[in-house]
Write an enzyme that holds these catalytic residues in place. Structure first.
Site, PDB file in Angstrom:
ATOM      1  N   LYS A  59     -10.268 156.475  20.367  1.00  0.00           N
ATOM      2  CA  LYS A  59     -10.027 157.835  19.939  1.00  0.00           C
ATOM      3  C   LYS A  59      -8.939 157.981  20.730  1.00  0.00           C
ATOM      4  CE  LYS A  59     -12.182 159.435  17.163  1.00  0.00           C
ATOM      5  NZ  LYS A  59     -13.919 159.336  17.267  1.00  0.00           N
ATOM      6  N   ARG A 129     -16.367 164.438  19.654  1.00  0.00           N
ATOM      7  CA  ARG A 129     -16.359 163.184  19.306  1.00  0.00           C
ATOM      8  C   ARG A 129     -16.775 161.919  20.169  1.00  0.00           C
ATOM      9  NH1 ARG A 129     -13.210 164.488  14.537  1.00  0.00           N
ATOM     10  NH2 ARG A 129     -12.416 165.598  14.696  1.00  0.00           N
ATOM     11  N   GLY A 138     -18.259 155.898  11.977  1.00  0.00           N
ATOM     12  CA  GLY A 138     -19.441 156.354  11.270  1.00  0.00           C
ATOM     13  C   GLY A 138     -21.066 156.523  11.912  1.00  0.00           C
ATOM     14  N   MET A 140     -21.753 156.170  15.169  1.00  0.00           N
ATOM     15  CA  MET A 140     -22.378 157.450  16.046  1.00  0.00           C
ATOM     16  C   MET A 140     -22.236 159.147  15.800  1.00  0.00           C
ATOM     17  SD  MET A 140     -21.275 155.632  19.819  1.00  0.00           S
ATOM     18  CE  MET A 140     -19.382 155.255  19.545  1.00  0.00           C
ATOM     19  N   ARG A 373      -2.168 156.804  13.075  1.00  0.00           N
ATOM     20  CA  ARG A 373      -2.923 155.460  13.142  1.00  0.00           C
ATOM     21  C   ARG A 373      -2.259 154.669  11.519  1.00  0.00           C
ATOM     22  NH1 ARG A 373      -8.391 157.120   9.599  1.00  0.00           N
ATOM     23  NH2 ARG A 373      -7.514 158.117   7.723  1.00  0.00           N
ATOM     24  N   HIS A 495     -12.572 120.309  -8.735  1.00  0.00           N
ATOM     25  CA  HIS A 495     -11.550 119.894  -9.901  1.00  0.00           C
ATOM     26  C   HIS A 495     -11.454 121.145 -10.722  1.00  0.00           C
ATOM     27  CE1 HIS A 495     -10.059 119.006 -13.892  1.00  0.00           C
ATOM     28  NE2 HIS A 495      -9.759 118.305 -13.154  1.00  0.00           N
ATOM     29  N   ARG A 601      -0.784 113.666  -7.110  1.00  0.00           N
ATOM     30  CA  ARG A 601      -2.080 112.687  -6.838  1.00  0.00           C
ATOM     31  C   ARG A 601      -1.578 112.357  -8.222  1.00  0.00           C
ATOM     32  NH1 ARG A 601      -4.279 118.161  -4.652  1.00  0.00           N
ATOM     33  NH2 ARG A 601      -6.118 117.394  -2.812  1.00  0.00           N
ATOM     34  N   ARG A 657       1.047 109.362  -4.282  1.00  0.00           N
ATOM     35  CA  ARG A 657      -0.617 108.416  -3.584  1.00  0.00           C
ATOM     36  C   ARG A 657      -0.920 107.970  -5.288  1.00  0.00           C
ATOM     37  NH1 ARG A 657      -5.930 112.380  -2.859  1.00  0.00           N
ATOM     38  NH2 ARG A 657      -5.560 112.520  -4.745  1.00  0.00           N
ATOM     39  N   GLU A 806      -8.815 110.338   5.489  1.00  0.00           N
ATOM     40  CA  GLU A 806     -10.141 110.932   5.133  1.00  0.00           C
ATOM     41  C   GLU A 806     -11.092 110.860   5.437  1.00  0.00           C
ATOM     42  OE1 GLU A 806      -9.057 111.786   0.838  1.00  0.00           O
ATOM     43  OE2 GLU A 806      -8.044 109.903   0.667  1.00  0.00           O
ATOM     44  N   SER A 825      -0.797 111.421   6.143  1.00  0.00           N
ATOM     45  CA  SER A 825      -0.874 112.420   5.521  1.00  0.00           C
ATOM     46  C   SER A 825      -2.841 112.907   5.748  1.00  0.00           C
ATOM     47  CB  SER A 825      -0.960 112.266   4.296  1.00  0.00           C
ATOM     48  OG  SER A 825      -0.828 113.754   3.573  1.00  0.00           O
ATOM     49  N   THR A 828      -8.049 116.670   4.649  1.00  0.00           N
ATOM     50  CA  THR A 828      -9.144 117.366   4.843  1.00  0.00           C
ATOM     51  C   THR A 828      -9.619 117.669   3.807  1.00  0.00           C
ATOM     52  OG1 THR A 828      -7.473 118.833   4.636  1.00  0.00           O
ATOM     53  CG2 THR A 828      -8.024 117.971   6.824  1.00  0.00           C
ATOM     54  N   ASN A 829      -9.936 117.805   2.810  1.00  0.00           N
ATOM     55  CA  ASN A 829     -10.850 117.965   1.928  1.00  0.00           C
ATOM     56  C   ASN A 829     -12.195 116.764   1.847  1.00  0.00           C
ATOM     57  OD1 ASN A 829      -9.272 120.105   0.631  1.00  0.00           O
ATOM     58  ND2 ASN A 829      -8.536 118.670  -0.764  1.00  0.00           N
ATOM     59  N   CYS A 901      -3.110 117.294   3.190  1.00  0.00           N
ATOM     60  CA  CYS A 901      -2.223 117.937   1.985  1.00  0.00           C
ATOM     61  C   CYS A 901      -2.717 118.254   1.573  1.00  0.00           C
ATOM     62  CB  CYS A 901      -1.971 116.488   1.596  1.00  0.00           C
ATOM     63  SG  CYS A 901      -2.783 114.914   1.369  1.00  0.00           S
ATOM     64  N   TYR A 921       4.597 118.003   9.284  1.00  0.00           N
ATOM     65  CA  TYR A 921       4.770 119.672   7.734  1.00  0.00           C
ATOM     66  C   TYR A 921       3.009 119.553   7.183  1.00  0.00           C
ATOM     67  CZ  TYR A 921       3.300 114.989   5.142  1.00  0.00           C
ATOM     68  OH  TYR A 921       3.269 113.669   4.375  1.00  0.00           O
TER      69      TYR A 921
HETATM   70  C1  PEP Z   1      -8.081 115.542   0.516  1.00  0.00           C
HETATM   71  O1  PEP Z   1      -8.988 114.488  -0.011  1.00  0.00           O
HETATM   72  O2  PEP Z   1      -7.905 116.206   0.889  1.00  0.00           O
HETATM   73  C2  PEP Z   1      -7.219 115.468  -0.637  1.00  0.00           C
HETATM   74  C3  PEP Z   1      -5.201 115.585  -0.212  1.00  0.00           C
HETATM   75  O3  PEP Z   1      -7.574 114.237  -1.086  1.00  0.00           O
HETATM   76  P1  PEP Z   1      -7.906 114.705  -2.879  1.00  0.00           P
HETATM   77  O4  PEP Z   1      -8.448 116.650  -2.405  1.00  0.00           O
HETATM   78  O5  PEP Z   1      -7.601 114.077  -4.062  1.00  0.00           O
HETATM   79  O6  PEP Z   1      -9.238 113.876  -2.937  1.00  0.00           O
HETATM   80 MG    MG Z   2      -9.211 112.719  -0.812  1.00  0.00          MG
END
Ligand code: PEP
Ligand code: MG
Length: 957
Positions: A59, A129, A138, A140, A373, A495, A601, A657, A806, A825, A828-829, A901, A921
Site C-alpha cells: 500500500k 492502515r 482483511g 490486519m 490497482r 478415458h 492414438r 502411434r 514413457e 515423444s 508423460t502420462n 505428447c 515440439y
Molecule cells: C502418455 O502416456 O503420455 C500418452 C500420451 O499415451 P496414453 O495417454 O495414450 O497412454
Molecule cells: Mg502412454
C-alpha cells in the site's frame, strides 16, 4: 495459537543491519519514491520497486508511486516495515523517537492541507492502515476517522453541513478504535447499536438521526470507560499513537499468522503503517466519490468505465442505497473534474502499463485518487487490452504477450457461464459438488446415464449430460453427442478426461461425492437425489456441478486474439502440434494453428460402435487365422482413417502411434459377463421363461455357450494390473500381425493420397518401450512391410520411425534406444504413472486429493504434493528422467526430434519446462493449441529476460 515473534530484523535495507534510526523510519509519500528511484520522477527498476514494497509494504509503495507519477493523492506518510521488526525485537513497544518523527512528518501534511490534527476549526482526520509486502486482505487492522473528539466532531459537522455524517463518523471511529486498540469486543458495540435502533423503532443503521448517533457516542464512551477504566482518549495525538501501535500489534494476531502460514509468507517481514489524510466526497455539491476502470473490464474496449455519486462517501457507491451514475454523466455534472479524471487515469495507465481499477474522491472540486490497482478482467478483455496497449506504444509486444494468462484463452474458444448467473446459483445453494476440472468449458443438459440413450437423444438434438462412474471406449457413441460428461471415478488422464479434452467437450471427472446408481438411474449428492432427465450445468474449467440451468456465453476468435497468437508465433521456439485421431479433430487443430499431429492414438479410431466389435474380435481371437480375419476387416477402415488424417494435415508431419490399448478398456466387463452368464443359465432351466419369451431351449443353450466361451477368454486375458500388462509395443510383438496390418494401412493410405497431390510426412511411433530390443524388433517388422507396400505400388514415401519414452527404463537407456529411433515423444502420462507408481486410473480419486489438500501429521494438516503431477509436470523426478533422455538421446543422434505428447503438452508450466529442455515440439489436444502457442512464446520471453538479467549482473560486477 502460538505467536511466532519476529526474531531478528532481516537484511532488507542497508540500515537494517545497523541500529534502528527513527529518522529513516518515516517517509512522506513523495519522499519515499525519491529515496528508491534516486529522483522524484525517475523510473523504478523492478528490483528497486521490489525493495520499496519490502520496506513500505504494497500500500505504502503504491501511494508513493502514484504521488510521484504526478497524481493527486491525499497526502500522508508511511512508517516502514523495519519499524515493525524493531517494535517486536524491542519488546513490543514503539522504538524510541519514532512517534516524534511521525509528528514531524505529519506537520508537512498539515501544512499541505491547511488542516491540523485536533484543530477545533479545521480538523485533520486520518486513516491508519496496515500494509505488508504481500497483500494480506482483511487480516490486519485499520482505523478510519482518527482525529475526532467532542470538539472536532462539531467542526466536521459544520464543515460538511451534515451533523448526521459527523456523528456517524465519530461513532464509527470509537467503535473501530475501541475494538482494535482497546480490545473491547465488537459485539459489545453492536449490542448498544441494536439497543438504540430498537428504542428508536428503526431497522437500518442509516435511519438513525444525528441526535440518535450523538446518544450512541455517549453510550460508546460509557462502555469504554467501564471496560478499560479510563475515558476514551480525546487527545488526538494519543489516538494516533495508540493506532500506530495497534497496527503493528495486528501483524501477529491469530488470523494474520494463520494467513501467513497458509500462504507461506515469512513471519519476519513485518507490516508498514500508512497514515493518510481523509478526504470527504460528501462535503458539498462539488464533492463526489466513485470507482472506474481505464478500459471496459468485460470487453477491453478503450472507454472510461465506472460509476460515481455526488455528495457521497466511498461505501455509498457500493452499498446500493443510491443508484450511482455512469462516469459519462460526470462530463455534464462536474465537467472540469471529469476532464482531470480522464487525464489522470490515462497517466496512471501509462505509468503502470496496464488497465487500472481506480478509486477516487472529489472534495470541493478537487480530485483525489485513493487507490489504483491492476484491473481484473475477462479473458476477452485481457487479450484486447494487451494487444491495444501494445499498439498504442504503451507496452512492447513481448510485454503484451506476458500479460495474458494462456489458460484464459480456453475461455474464448469454449462456452463459459455468465459470472453473475453462476454467482447467483452458488448463493442460491445450487452447487451440488466439485470434481476434477478435467476438460474446460460450460455445458447444460438433462442427466442421462446410458450411453445408448445419450446417443439417441443427443443425436435428435436434445441436450444431455452423460453421467457415468467411469467411461470406456464402449461409451464413445454416447460421449460424442452429449453436451458434457461427468464421472465419479478417474483422474485427469482417465478415458473420459482425455477423450473430452480432445473433443473440446466439458468434463468433470472423479467427482467422488456423486453416488451413482446406474440401475435405478439416480445420483445421490449433497443430500439430494437427482434422476434421469433432471437439468444440470457443469463447469469443466472449475469442476463445479450445479443443479438447474445457468446461461452461457461464447466469445470466439477475435481479431485481437489472432493478432496476439501471430505475435506469439514470432517469439516461440517450440513447435506446437495436436493430439488428434480423426480428420475432424485434425482440421480443428490446424485451424487453431497446429503444426502437425504429435499423437494419433490409433486405438481411438476403433471407438465407434460398428468398429469396436471388430477390435474385440481381434483381441479375443484364439487362433492366428481368426485374428487375421478380424485384422482384414480393420485394414480398409484404418486405410481410410489415415488417408483422412494425411489429407487434413497436408504438408505437415503426422505421428501415428501403433496400437496401445490397455486391454481392459476394450473388453466386456468381467463382472457384467459373469452376471449375464448366470442369468442365461437360470433361464436355460426355466421352462416358463422360454414359453413367455418364445425362445427355444436350443437357442438359449447356444447363447449361453457363446457367452460362456467369451467369459472363458475374458478370464484368460484378465490382468490384475492391465496398465502394466499386455499393452503398448508388447501387443504388437506378441501378435506381430497387428503391427503388420497397421503399417500396411499407413503406407497404402500415404501412397494413395500422395497420388492425389497431398504431401505426406508420416512418423510411425511405437508405444511403451522399456528395452531396446523391443524397438529393434518392431522396427524390423515395420521396415519389411513398408518395403513390401512401396514395392507393390512402385512408389516411395519418406517416413520417420520413433518411439515414445514413457517407461523410466526407456529414459534411463535412451542412448541405446536412440540408435533405432529418429524421434522421441515423451508420453508423460505413463511416465508420471510409472515414475511415481501412482495409477493414473485411481490415484486422483483415491489418495491424491488428500496429498494435495493435506494429510494429518500430528494434528496439523500438511500437503504432501503442491501440484497434481498428472496435470503439471513434476520437474524434479519425471523431469530429471526426461532431461537424461534428452541428453543421452542427443549424444547418440544429434538431430533427434524431441516432443511431448502426454496431457502436460497443453499445460503452460510444463510447456515452459519443455522449452527449457530444448524439445522440438509439444503436442496437446486441439483446443489447447492456442494456449500452447502463447505459453511457448512466454517461455522464450522469460528465458530472454533471464539471460538479459544475468548479463547485466555480469556487467555490473
Ligand atoms: C502418455 O502416456 O503420455 C500418452 C500420451 O499415451 P496414453 O495417454 O495414450 O497412454
Ligand atoms: Mg502412454
Amino acid at each position: 495459537m502460538h505467536q511466532p515473534p519476529i526474531k531478528a530484523a532481516p537484511n532488507v535495507t542497508s540500515s537494517a543491519a545497523t541500529a534502528f534510526n527513527p529518522k529513516d523510519a518515516v517517509f512522506l509519500f513523495p519522499e519515499a519514491y525519491q529515496a528508491f528511484a534516486g529522483s522524484a520522477h525517475g523510473d523504478l527498476s523492478s528490483s528497486q520497486r521490489e525493495a520499496m514494497r519490502a520496506l513500505l509494504g504494497g500500500k505504502g509503495a503504491g501511494l508513493a508511486e502514484m504521488t510521484a507519477s504526478g497524481v493527486s493523492v491525499p497526502p500522508g506518510l508511511t512508517i516502514t516495515t523495519e519499524t515493525c521488526r524493531a517494535y517486536y525485537t524491542g519488546g513490543s513497544k514503539l522504538p524510541d523517537g519514532l512517534f516524534e518523527q511521525v509528528l514531524v512528518k505529519l506537520a508537512d501534511v498539515e501544512v499541505a492541507l491547511d488542516r491540523r490534527l485536533g484543530d477545533v476549526k479545521k480538523p485533520l482526520l486520518l486513516s491508519v492502515r496496515s500494509g505488508a509486502k504481500f497483500s494480506m486482505p482483511g487480516m490486519m487492522d485499520t482505523i478510519l476517522n482518527l482525529g475526532l473528539n467532542d470538539t472536532t466532531v462539531k467542526a466536521l459537522a459544520k464543515a460538511t453541513d451534515n451533523p448526521r455524517f459527523a456523528w456517524d463518523s465519530y461513532r464509527r471511529f470509537i467503535q473501530m478504535y475501541g475494538n482494535v486498540v482497546l480490545d473491547i469486543s465488537k459485539e459489545s458495540f453492536e449490542h448498544l447499536l441494536q439497543e438504540l435502533k430498537n428504542a428508536s423503532g428503526v431497522r437500518q443503521d442509516n435511519e438513525l438521526t444525528a441526535t440518535n448517533l450523538k446518544e450512541l457516542v455517549r453510550r460508546y464512551k460509557e462502555l469504554v470507560l467501564k471496560e478499560t477504566g479510563t475515558p476514551f482518549p480525546s487527545d488526538t495525538s494519543k489516538q494516533l499513537y495508540g493506532a500506530v501501535e495497534a497496527v503493528f500489534r495486528s501483524w501477529n494476531n491469530p488470523r494474520a499468522i494463520y494467513y501467513r502460514n497458509l500462504n507461506k509468507i515469512d513471519h519476519n517481514l513485518g507490516t508498514a503503517v500508512t497514515v493518510q489524510s481523509m478526504v470527504f466526497g460528501n462535503l458539498d455539491d462539488q464533492s463526489a466519490t466513485g470507482v472506474c476502470f481505464t478500459r471496459n473490464p468485460s470487453t477491453g474496449e478503450k472507454t472510461l468505465y465506472g460509476e460515481y455519486l455526488v455528495r457521497a462517501q466511498g461505501e455509498d457507491v457500493v452499498a446500493g442505497i443510491r443508484t450511482p451514475k455512469k462516469i459519462a454523466e460526470m462530463a455534464v455534472e462536474l465537467p472540469s473534474v471529469h476532464d482531470e479524471l480522464v487525464a489522470t487515469v490515462a497517466r496512471l495507465e501509462d505509468h503502470y502499463g496496464d488497465m487500472q481499477d481506480i478509486e477516487f474522491t472529489v472534495e470541493s472540486g478537487k480530485l483525489y485518487i485513493l487507490q489504483t490497482r491492476t484491473g481484473k478482467r475477462t479473458a476477452e478483455a485481457a487479450v484486447r487490452v494487451a494487444v491495444e496497449l501494445s499498439e498504442e506504444g504503451i507496452l512492447s509486444r513481448s510485454a503484451a504477450l506476458m500479460r495474458v494468462d494462456p489458460l484464459q484463452l480456453n475461455q474464448l474458444l469454449l462456452p463459459s457461464f455468465h459470472d453473475e448467473e453462476k454467482d447467483a446459483a452458488k448463493k442460491a445453494g445450487r452447487l451440488l459438488a466439485t470434481g476434477l476440472n478435467a476438460s474446460p468449458g460450460a455445458a447444460i443438459g438433462e442427466i442421462v446415464f446410458d450411453p445408448n440413450e445419450a446417443e439417441k437423444r443427443g443425436s435428435a438434438g436434445e441436450k444431455v449430460i452423460l453421467v457415468r462412474v467411469e467411461t470406456c471406449p464402449d461409451d464413445i457413441h454416447g460421449i460424442v453427442p452429449a453436451q458434457g460428461i461427468i464421472t465419479s471415478r478417474g483422474g485427469m488422464t482417465s478415458h473420459a478426461a482425455v477423450v473430452a479434452r480432445g473433443m473440446g467437450k466439458p468434463c468433470v471427472a472423479g467427482c467422488e461425492s456423486f453416488r451413482i446408481d446406474l440401475d435405478k438411474e439416480l445420483v445421490q449428492v449433497a443430500g439430494q437425489t437427482l434422476k434421469k432427465g433432471d437439468v444440470i450445468s457443469i463447469d469443466g474449467s472449475t469442476g463445479e456441478i450445479y443443479v438447474g440451468a445457468i446461461a452461457t456465453r461464447q466469445v470466439g476468435l477475435s481479431e485481437q486474439f489472432q493478432k496476439l497468437l501471430a505475435w506469439a508465433d514470432l517469439e516461440r521456439k517450440l513447435d506446437v502440434r495436436a493430439n488428434a485421431d480423426t480428420p475432424q479433430d485434425a482440421r480443428v487443430a490446424r485451424q487453431f494453428g497446429a503444426q502437425g499431429i504429435g499423437l494419433c492414438r490409433t486405438e481411438h479410431m476403433f471407438m465407434s460402435q460398428d468398429r469396436l466389435p471388430v477390435v474385440q474380435e481381434m483381441i479375443l481371437a484364439t487362433s492366428l487365422a481368426d485374428r487375421q480375419t478380424a485384422l482384414n476387416k480393420l485394414l480398409p477402415m484404418q486405410r481410410e482413417d489415415f488417408a483422412g488424417l494425411f489429407t487434413a494435415m497436408n504438408g505437415l508431419p503426422v505421428t501415428i502411434r501403433l496400437l496401445d490399448p490397455p486391454l481392459h478398456e476394450f473388453l466386456p466387463k468381467l463382472e457384467e459377463l459373469v452376471a449375464e452368464v448366470a442369468t442365461l443359465k437360470a433361464n436355460a432351466k426355466n421352462r416358463a421363461h422360454q414359453a413367455r419369451f418364445k425362445v427355444t431351449k436350443a437357442r438359449e443353450a447356444k447363447a449361453l455357450a457363446a457367452q460362456e466361451g467369451l467369459l472363458a477368454k475374458v478370464h484368460e486375458l484378465h490382468e490384475t494390473n492391465p496398465m502394466m500388462g499386455l499393452r503398448g509395443c508388447r501387443l504388437g510383438l506378441v501378435y506381430p500381425e497387428i503391427n503388420v496390418m497397421q503399417v500396411r494401412a499407413i503406407f497404402e493410405a500415404a501412397i494413395a493420397v500422395k497420388a492425389q497431390g497431398v504431401v505426406v510426412e508420416p512418423e510411425i511411433m511405437i508405444p511403451l518401450i522399456g528395452h531396446v530390443e523391443e524397438l529393434k524388433a518392431a522396427r524390423e517388422v515395420l521396415e519389411r512391410v513398408a518395403r513390401e507396400v512401396m514395392a507393390e505400388a512402385g512408389e516411395t514415401v519418406n517416413y520417420k520411425f520413433g518411439t515414445m519414452i514413457e517407461i523410466p527404463r526407456a529414459a534411463l537407456t535412451a542412448e541405446e534406444i536412440a540408435q533405432y529411433a529418429e524421434f522421441f515423444s515423451f508420453g508423460t502420462n505413463d511416465l508420471t504413472q510409472m515414475t511415481f507408481g501412482y495409477s493414473r486410473d485411481d490415484a486422483e480419486g483415491k489418495f491424491l486429493q488428500h496429498y494435495l489438500g493435506g494429510v494429518e501429521v500430528n494434528g496439523e494438516k500438511r500437503k504432501i504434493l503442491e501440484d497434481n503431477p498428472f496435470a503439471i509436470l513434476d520437474r524434479k523426478g519425471v523431469g530429471k528422467l526426461m532431461r537424461m533422455a534428452v541428453e543421452d538421446g542427443r549424444s547418440q543422434r544429434p538431430d533427434i526430434k524431441l516432443g511431448i505428447c502426454g496431457e502436460h503438452g497443453g499445460d503452460p508450466s510444463s510447456i515452459a519446462f519443455a522449452h527449457k529442455l530444448g524439445l522440438t515440439y509439444v503436442s496437446c489436444s486441439p483446443y489447447r493449441v492456442p494456449v500452447a502457442r502463447l505459453a511457448a512464446a512466454q517461455a522464450t520471453i522469460v528465458e530472454m529476460a533471464e539471460k538479459a538479467g544475468a548479463s547485466t549482473a555480469q556487467r555490473d560486477k
